[in-house]
Write an enzyme that holds these catalytic residues in place. Structure first.
Site, PDB file in Angstrom:
ATOM      1  CB  ILE A 108      31.130 -22.033 -89.397  1.00  0.00           C
ATOM      2  CG1 ILE A 108      30.357 -22.280 -88.092  1.00  0.00           C
ATOM      3  CG2 ILE A 108      31.848 -23.300 -89.825  1.00  0.00           C
ATOM      4  CD1 ILE A 108      29.247 -23.304 -88.226  1.00  0.00           C
ATOM      5  N   GLY A 109      32.389 -20.048 -91.473  1.00  0.00           N
ATOM      6  CA  GLY A 109      33.113 -19.810 -92.720  1.00  0.00           C
ATOM      7  C   GLY A 109      32.180 -19.877 -93.901  1.00  0.00           C
TER       8      GLY A 109
ATOM      9  N   GLY B  17      30.307 -22.687-100.696  1.00  0.00           N
ATOM     10  CA  GLY B  17      29.893 -22.337-102.050  1.00  0.00           C
ATOM     11  C   GLY B  17      30.345 -20.922-102.379  1.00  0.00           C
TER      12      GLY B  17
ATOM     13  CE  LYS C 220      24.108 -22.849 -98.201  1.00  0.00           C
ATOM     14  NZ  LYS C 220      23.786 -23.914 -99.179  1.00  0.00           N
TER      15      LYS C 220
ATOM     16  CG  ASP D 145      29.054 -27.243-108.257  1.00  0.00           C
ATOM     17  OD1 ASP D 145      30.177 -27.062-108.782  1.00  0.00           O
ATOM     18  OD2 ASP D 145      28.450 -26.349-107.637  1.00  0.00           O
TER      19      ASP D 145
END
Length: 328
Positions: free
Chosen positions: A40-41, A44, A64, A160
């Protein structure tokens, strides 16, 4: 073989329900129960997302992936544990949920919702180097703002906010992640009006009061980061792109935020909103709830708009990347 780095993770962090009792999905902590479909890519600075099929139910999920060998000490491990624990404290449609986390060899896998793309930063890098159009910017920011309002209402600071931590799922719903630096203002049954945090790697988005280090800060640091993120989404970069950390530090402590040299035109309401967010004095910045009523968000559309534009475009024009190496 399970890694000893997370000896209690499967029991203590995998299948707890969020504090508000939202029904929780349960997934296996065995990588063999998942079939990787496609990448997917990135998300962070240290993690990557894969679309996968959960074999016991044949449903799609996102995995992830974090390589735990990236850091030789406990700092990385502490960071990913903190991210998981902070994510478990939140339950909101615009915050990415973590269902199950487990280790395989020296890899950390986290099961979450099926996502269509990587981070907004990655999408811009691959498809929109000059940033998104104003309806896309407004729609994404409006959804991010919903997550920030939720956090602030619950006395939490994201700490963040940036395009690297904004994702879009398969239905066009914006999901905020990157909760490793989340600050909880409720401690020992009480509420802290201010807090203090050490510097991290998000100096481009960090508010001046965080960089000053001798000052305490509150929820208004998220508003500053939101303003910088708005510029990032609109122009594909921040005002501090390619600056050294020292130059950014000195600039933020001494001067107002610089502009971005560009020929791209954005609505006056966008520029007014950004200027309000990035004021040096945090007391002069609006609250997240006040921002929700800003005229710029008249440009915002539904999540179906993101699905039919950004998600569809990414799916129809996939980028070839290196496959995940098998280390088993």
């Amino acid at each position: 073989m399970k890694s000893p780095l997370f000896p209690k993770l499967n029991r203590s962090e995998s299948n707890k329900s969020p504090k508000n009792g939202t029904p929780e999905k349960t997934y296996s902590p065995n990588i063999k129960d998942y079939e990787l479909i496609t990448d997917i890519g990135g998300v962070g600075d240290i993690s990557y997302l894969y679309l996968a099929k959960y074999l016991p139910t044949n449903e799609h999920v996102a995995l992830k992936y974090t390589d735990l060998t990236l850091s030789p000490d406990y700092e990385l491990v502490d960071e990913v544990i903190r991210t998981i624990k902070n994510s478990r404290m939140c339950s909101h449609p615009n915050i990415l949920p973590y269902f199950t986390s487990f280790t395989e060899n020296e890899r950390l896998w986290t099961v979450t919702l099926p996502l269509a793309t990587g981070s907004c930063r990655g999408i811009m890098k691959d498809y929109y180097p000059e940033g998104f159009d104003e309806p896309v910017v407004a729609t994404i920011l409006k959804e991010v703002l919903n997550a920030i309002v939720y956090l602030h209402d619950n006395h939490m600071i994201h700490n963040d906010v940036r395009a690297d931590n904004i994702l879009v799922d398969q239905n066009g719903v914006v999901r905020v992640t990157g909760l490793r630096q989340l600050v909880n203002l409720t401690q020992d049954g009480g509420y802290m009006k201010h807090c203090f945090s050490i510097l991290s790697d998000n100096i481009e988005w960090a508010a001046p009061e965080i960089l000053a280090q001798h000052n305490c800060f509150d929820e208004k640091v998220d508003i500053y980061s939101f303003g910088i993120t708005a510029l990032e989404l609109a122009y594909g970069r921040t005002p501090f792109d390619d600056w050294s950390p020292l130059k950014i530090l000195l600039s933020k402590l001494e001067y107002d935020c610089p502009g971005i040299k560009t020929n791209k035109l954005m609505p006056k309401s966008f520029l007014k909103m950004v200027r309000a967010c990035i004021r040096k004095n945090p007391k002069e910045r609006p609250t997240a709830k006040e921002l929700q009523h800003h005229p710029f968000f008249n440009y915002a559309k539904s999540t179906d708009f993101l699905r039919s534009t950004i998600v569809t475009h990414v799916k129809q024009n996939p980028k070839k990347r290196e496959p995940l190496k098998d280390e088993s």
